[in-house]
Design an enzyme around this catalytic site. Structure first.
Site, PDB file in Angstrom:
ATOM      1  N   SER A 162      -9.047 -19.966   4.552  1.00 43.92           N
ATOM      2  CA  SER A 162      -7.944 -19.127   5.000  1.00 43.92           C
ATOM      3  C   SER A 162      -6.715 -19.362   4.129  1.00 43.92           C
ATOM      4  O   SER A 162      -6.006 -18.414   3.763  1.00 43.92           O
ATOM      5  CB  SER A 162      -7.612 -19.417   6.462  1.00 43.92           C
ATOM      6  OG  SER A 162      -6.488 -18.677   6.887  1.00 43.92           O
ATOM      7  N   TRP A 189      -7.404 -17.837   0.725  1.00 42.84           N
ATOM      8  CA  TRP A 189      -7.389 -16.378   0.808  1.00 42.84           C
ATOM      9  C   TRP A 189      -6.004 -15.835   0.490  1.00 42.84           C
ATOM     10  O   TRP A 189      -5.866 -14.756  -0.091  1.00 42.84           O
ATOM     11  CB  TRP A 189      -7.807 -15.939   2.219  1.00 42.84           C
ATOM     12  CG  TRP A 189      -7.766 -14.453   2.423  1.00 42.84           C
ATOM     13  CD1 TRP A 189      -8.761 -13.551   2.194  1.00 42.84           C
ATOM     14  CD2 TRP A 189      -6.651 -13.683   2.928  1.00 42.84           C
ATOM     15  NE1 TRP A 189      -8.347 -12.272   2.515  1.00 42.84           N
ATOM     16  CE2 TRP A 189      -7.059 -12.331   2.966  1.00 42.84           C
ATOM     17  CE3 TRP A 189      -5.357 -14.013   3.344  1.00 42.84           C
ATOM     18  CZ2 TRP A 189      -6.221 -11.315   3.395  1.00 42.84           C
ATOM     19  CZ3 TRP A 189      -4.525 -13.002   3.777  1.00 42.84           C
ATOM     20  CH2 TRP A 189      -4.956 -11.676   3.796  1.00 42.84           C
ATOM     21  N   HIS A 190      -4.973 -16.605   0.838  1.00 46.98           N
ATOM     22  CA  HIS A 190      -3.610 -16.143   0.613  1.00 46.98           C
ATOM     23  C   HIS A 190      -3.208 -16.199  -0.853  1.00 46.98           C
ATOM     24  O   HIS A 190      -2.238 -15.528  -1.240  1.00 46.98           O
ATOM     25  CB  HIS A 190      -2.628 -16.974   1.449  1.00 46.98           C
ATOM     26  CG  HIS A 190      -2.669 -16.650   2.905  1.00 46.98           C
ATOM     27  ND1 HIS A 190      -3.590 -17.207   3.770  1.00 46.98           N
ATOM     28  CD2 HIS A 190      -1.924 -15.799   3.658  1.00 46.98           C
ATOM     29  CE1 HIS A 190      -3.394 -16.725   4.987  1.00 46.98           C
ATOM     30  NE2 HIS A 190      -2.390 -15.872   4.949  1.00 46.98           N
ATOM     31  N   GLY A 191      -3.887 -16.968  -1.656  1.00 42.41           N
ATOM     32  CA  GLY A 191      -3.531 -16.990  -3.064  1.00 42.41           C
ATOM     33  C   GLY A 191      -4.081 -18.194  -3.789  1.00 42.41           C
ATOM     34  O   GLY A 191      -4.535 -19.171  -3.187  1.00 42.41           O
ATOM     35  N   PHE A 221      -1.030 -10.795  -1.527  1.00 38.14           N
ATOM     36  CA  PHE A 221      -2.264 -11.492  -1.179  1.00 38.14           C
ATOM     37  C   PHE A 221      -3.456 -10.560  -1.225  1.00 38.14           C
ATOM     38  O   PHE A 221      -4.580 -10.994  -1.113  1.00 38.14           O
ATOM     39  CB  PHE A 221      -2.152 -12.122   0.226  1.00 38.14           C
ATOM     40  CG  PHE A 221      -0.960 -13.033   0.364  1.00 38.14           C
ATOM     41  CD1 PHE A 221      -0.599 -13.878  -0.668  1.00 38.14           C
ATOM     42  CD2 PHE A 221      -0.193 -13.028   1.514  1.00 38.14           C
ATOM     43  CE1 PHE A 221       0.500 -14.715  -0.555  1.00 38.14           C
ATOM     44  CE2 PHE A 221       0.898 -13.870   1.651  1.00 38.14           C
ATOM     45  CZ  PHE A 221       1.245 -14.710   0.622  1.00 38.14           C
TER      46      PHE A 221
END
Length: 480
Positions: free
Chosen positions: A323, A326-328, A480
């Site tokens: 998670s 996933w944001h970067g 993102f």
């Protein structure tokens, strides 16, 4: 094309008018929305339209093959091909340079070496969102939860529907695609009115609250070496406000816009800052992403049904680490995921001790809310920092005597106005939360007198015009 721009307002009015002009021709309506969604995406960078439509075609084709195949190994082959293809595209565009840099650092390879060169890659907007749309679609077909869509126009519209294309919510085919294929769309005045109220509240969140809070968050984090621990904690507070109202404001506008066309999207936020612990917070924050990881990763790994404590911890940490990533492609996002995963694990095991659980339930809710919010702020500081060194520097200040000093920063006196606005809005949110309303916009329906209600709409619009930050700042989750 930003939601908070004149271009989008004009675009929305034109598409809305044409859409309902074609109300007796549902296929033409869908085609119009699909073309409009491609135009909307082309405003960001037309070069990536081909990439978007490539992933759509791969998932559509593999979904049909999975549906038609009678042998499990054939179904699995197409499932793996679809997921691998889409994740490979995501990896190349989002994580390639990050892993090259990590590899170089691990093996102490000179950055100027021709070996493993960096690639000049631009991150396509929305790629993390539409990739997950496709993955959920093919997995659900494989698990016999849905049937493959026969018409590619319907599936393409499900993935590229412009309100959710660049920053979600991450939709499920069981919800949105079923509406596209089965639902007969008639203009619903009540639904459209609800949509307009959500859009109005979304603009309040983004333009008045998020973008004004961003001014102070950016100033404090941009010059973090100059400020004490108390100021950095205040900066974390401003960023917590910014990211919540920025992202939930986007979600409100997206959901509200969808209602104008007769479609209902899933809810993405459920008053997350009114959470008594971090477990509850993750049930309320970015719900579409949290539920995606729960359904397509955590449960398949065994979830909490595993017999081993280590496997249970592994399952939680895998979800939160991914998670975060996933944001970067940044170590700060990885650390942010580890931070939240660790706190959630500690919380879960604390609740397994009967005495501690009983003591925790005696704590007043407002104190629980405040403590959870403080933990979330500490996490947002990691999330907002540019690198690990900045995280270390900020944390060393916060966990020192400088935290008890008076916060100070340039234009600090101007922050009282935004703090007052934030307090007023959270009071409204708290009332909505206690009344179990899906959004504060529903409070307006309590006022039965239409004239008074319209006066309030006008006042809210004037508040946006007078208090808003009209710099056309991009939404945080677009990156993102």
């Amino acid at each position: 094309m930003l939601f908070n721009s004149i271009n989008f307002i004009v675009f929305l009015i034109v598409v809305f008018s044409l859409y309902w002009f074609l109300y007796k021709k549902p296929n033409a309506q869908k085609l119009l929305l699909l073309i409009s969604s491609n135009i909307f995406y082309a405003f960001w960078d037309y070069r990536f339209l081909a990439l978007l439509n490539l992933t759509i075609f791969i998932d559509y084709y593999c979904g049909k093959k999975i549906q038609l195949s009678t042998f499990t190994h054939i179904k699995k082959r197409y499932l793996i091909f679809s997921i691998t293809s889409c994740l490979s595209i995501l990896f190349i565009f989002k994580y390639f340079n990050f892993f090259i840099d990590s590899f170089r650092n691990f093996f102490s390879i000179d950055i100027n070496s021709s070996f493993l060169p960096f690639a000049n890659i631009i991150l396509p907007v929305g790629i993390s969102f539409y990739t997950f749309h496709g993955i959920s679609y093919v997995v659900d077909i494989y698990n016999n939860k849905i049937t493959a869509e026969k018409k590619i126009v319907n599936y393409a519209l499900f993935v590229s529907f412009f309100p959710l294309l660049v920053a979600g919510p991450i939709e499920r085919a069981r919800n949105l695609l079923s509406q596209i294929t089965e639902k007969v769309i008639y203009f619903d005045y009540a639904l459209a009115s609800n949509g307009l109220r959500l859009i109005l509240i979304g603009f309040v969140k983004k333009i008045v609250l998020a973008d004004n809070a961003a001014v102070f968050a950016n100033e404090i984090f941009g010059f973090s070496d100059q400020y004490n621990g108390a100021t950095m904690l205040l900066g974390g507070f401003f960023f917590a406000i910014q990211i919540y109202f920025d992202f939930s404001g986007y979600s409100d506008i997206a959901i509200g816009t969808s209602k104008l066309f007769g479609y209902e999207l899933i809810r993405n936020f459920d008053y997350p800052y009114f959470s008594k612990n971090l477990i509850v917070f993750w049930q309320k924050w970015h719900i579409s992403l949290s539920s995606f990881f729960r359904d397509y990763l955590y449960i398949p790994l065994g979830g909490d049904r595993v017999n081993s404590t280590l496997l249970y911890i592994r399952n939680i940490m895998v979800v939160f680490v991914l998670s975060g990533l996933w944001h970067g492609a940044n170590y700060t996002f990885l650390l942010w995921g580890l931070f939240h995963g660790s706190i959630v694990i500690i919380t879960k095991f604390t609740f397994k001790i009967k005495y501690l659980k009983e003591q925790l339930t005696k704590i007043p809710l407002l104190i629980s809310y405040a403590f959870t919010f403080l933990i979330v702020i500490l996490g947002w500081i990691i999330f907002r920092s540019e690198n690990i060194d900045q995280v270390k520097s900020i944390y060393s200040k916060i966990f020192s005597s400088s935290t008890f000093q008076k916060p100070y920063f340039e234009n600090g006196s101007m922050s009282y106005k935004i703090l007052f606005l934030i307090a007023c809005y959270f009071i409204i949110e708290f009332i909505s939360y206690k009344k179990k309303l899906a959004s504060p916009s529903e409070l307006l329906l309590i006022i039965k007198n239409k004239k008074i209600r319209y006066i309030i709409y006008i006042l809210i619009t004037l508040a946006i015009l007078s208090l808003g930050n009209f710099s056309e700042n991009s939404f945080i989750y677009f990156q993102f």
